[in-house]
Design an enzyme around this catalytic site. Structure first.
Site, PDB file in Angstrom:
ATOM      1  N   ALA A 123     -16.392  15.713  30.794  1.00 44.88           N
ATOM      2  CA  ALA A 123     -16.328  15.062  32.071  1.00 44.88           C
ATOM      3  C   ALA A 123     -17.636  14.379  32.515  1.00 44.88           C
ATOM      4  CB  ALA A 123     -15.661  15.880  33.153  1.00 44.88           C
ATOM      5  N   PRO A 169     -19.114  19.807  28.510  1.00 43.18           N
ATOM      6  CA  PRO A 169     -18.391  20.871  29.305  1.00 43.18           C
ATOM      7  C   PRO A 169     -16.951  21.019  28.867  1.00 43.18           C
ATOM      8  CG  PRO A 169     -19.664  19.559  30.850  1.00 43.18           C
ATOM      9  CD  PRO A 169     -20.064  18.845  29.589  1.00 43.18           C
TER      10      PRO A 169
END
Ligand code: CA2
Length: 362
Positions: A75, A9
């Site tokens: 993350a 991401p």
């Protein structure tokens, strides 16, 4: 060899925001660079990026016909058990890469749920971490090795590689990286593989660095690692090879083992911490903090058994660190090699190093 490179991401935003943390290279440019680095090593690279956990899991499941994975899970590193499980389930060697120094940011970034499923985590080296990951996958595949603990701390480990045939000697390798946590023993692995191919047992050691590594911790670890291997393999003629900051540690340790050590090889070694601290360039703060904790400022060669190889234009560790020791050591000043290519056994300085080892370790 084929390697799948997965980015998670927000990494599609690389190069567009937060350049102070992640640099200014876009994902497209990064993938181009990785492809080139791979080609240089003879590795074919495949790429995928997704902002969705399940898609990353699917991409890992589909990683058919590849020999290894490189993954920056973004993350999701800090939250995703399913990515870790997916890596474990396919049984491929995976290297976790982080561009930033996740151990020196918010505490939650230091926790990885993916790391335990990976063979190595590389962090805080910028985008160069992806190149190091490729090289690590290649070196792991080249020669079998055993990771062995030599002391109580998690950094008290090293990799032993054993040659197939007759043993020519033992070489202890000490990596550099300004005693910082983000630089580890993968940098000396290519030399370890080459030396093992030439008949040497290699002991490529880790040692305490960073917050854990004020003096004398790293020095103590190097000496413990040498004691350990001497107990395991008594009587094998031994040399020490250290790069950069590992050169400082190796020279210090060799000076304490003059009876046992046949040759010290310094590859662009730091030999004078006080000069490094004064110079005000890269590493000067690291050198000063080591001095402040009691490290010896300037080291001497072990007479007649010291080979130093240093590029005259080295911008990280100036050549004066080697030329100051030219009495009492063989100091080879080379041109056009730089600070890191001394770690490449394909480069022009390596035959000399191998020849000197051959003469000394008999
Ligand atoms: O340092 C790394 O590579 C990270 O994996 C990057 C993740 C972060 O959540 C990890 O803790 C460490 C974040 C990637 C965000 O990427 C951006 C890139 C450019 C602009 C904004 C975000």
């Amino acid at each position: 060899m084929r390697v799948l490179v997965l980015n998670g991401p927000n990494l599609n935003l690389l190069g567009t925001r937060e350049p102070d943390v992640y640099g200014d290279t876009t994902l497209e440019d990064l993938e181009g660079l990785i492809e080139g680095w791979g080609a240089g090593l003879g590795i074919e690279t495949l790429f995928s990026q997704s902002n969705h956990e399940g898609e990353l899991v699917d991409a890992i499941h589909r990683a058919d016909g590849v020999d290894g994975l490189i993954i920056n899970p973004g993350a999701l590193t800090h939250t995703s058990r399913s990515i870790g499980d997916a890596i474990s389930s396919v049984g491929l060697p995976a290297v976790e890469v982080h561009i930033s120094n996740v151990r020196q940011r918010e505490p939650w970034r230091a926790i990885s749920l993916v790391g335990p499923s990976c063979v190595r985590t590389i962090f805080g080296r910028g985008i160069g971490g992806y190149q190091d990951a490729l090289r690590h996958l290649q070196n792991r595949a080249a020669t079998p090795f055993e990771t062995v603990g030599y002391g109580p701390h998690s950094d008290n480990v090293g990799d032993i590689r054993r040659p197939d045939g007759e043993v020519a000697g033992l070489v202890v390798l000490i990596h550099g990286g300004l005693w910082r946590q983000e630089y580890e023993r993968d940098s000396t692995e290519t030399l370890a593989v080459d030396l093992t191919d030439r008949g040497y047992i290699t002991w490529n050691i880790e040692y305490r660095r960073g917050r854990q590594g004020s003096w004398p911790a790293p020095a103590h670890d190097v000496v413990s690692a040498m004691d350990f291997i001497a107990r395991e393999m008594p009587g094998v003629p031994t040399g020490i090879m250290g790069h950069s900051a590992g050169g400082h540690l190796g020279l210090w340790a060799a000076g304490r083992r003059t009876d046992d050590i046949r040759l010290f090889v310094g590859l662009a070694p730091i030999t004078d911490l006080a000069a490094m601290a004064r110079a005000g360039g890269v590493g000067s703060r690291d050198a000063q903090s080591l001095l402040d904790s009691g490290a010896p400022p300037a080291l001497d060669p072990i007479d007649g058994r010291t080979l130093l190889v240093h590029d005259e234009t080295d911008e990280i560790v100036p050549v004066s660190h080697s030329t100051r020791l030219s009495t009492g050591s063989r100091t080879e000043v080379v041109t056009g090699l730089g600070h890191f290519p001394v770690l490449d056994p394909k480069r022009e300085h390596w035959p000399l190093v191998v020849a000197e080892l051959g003469k000394a370790l008999v």
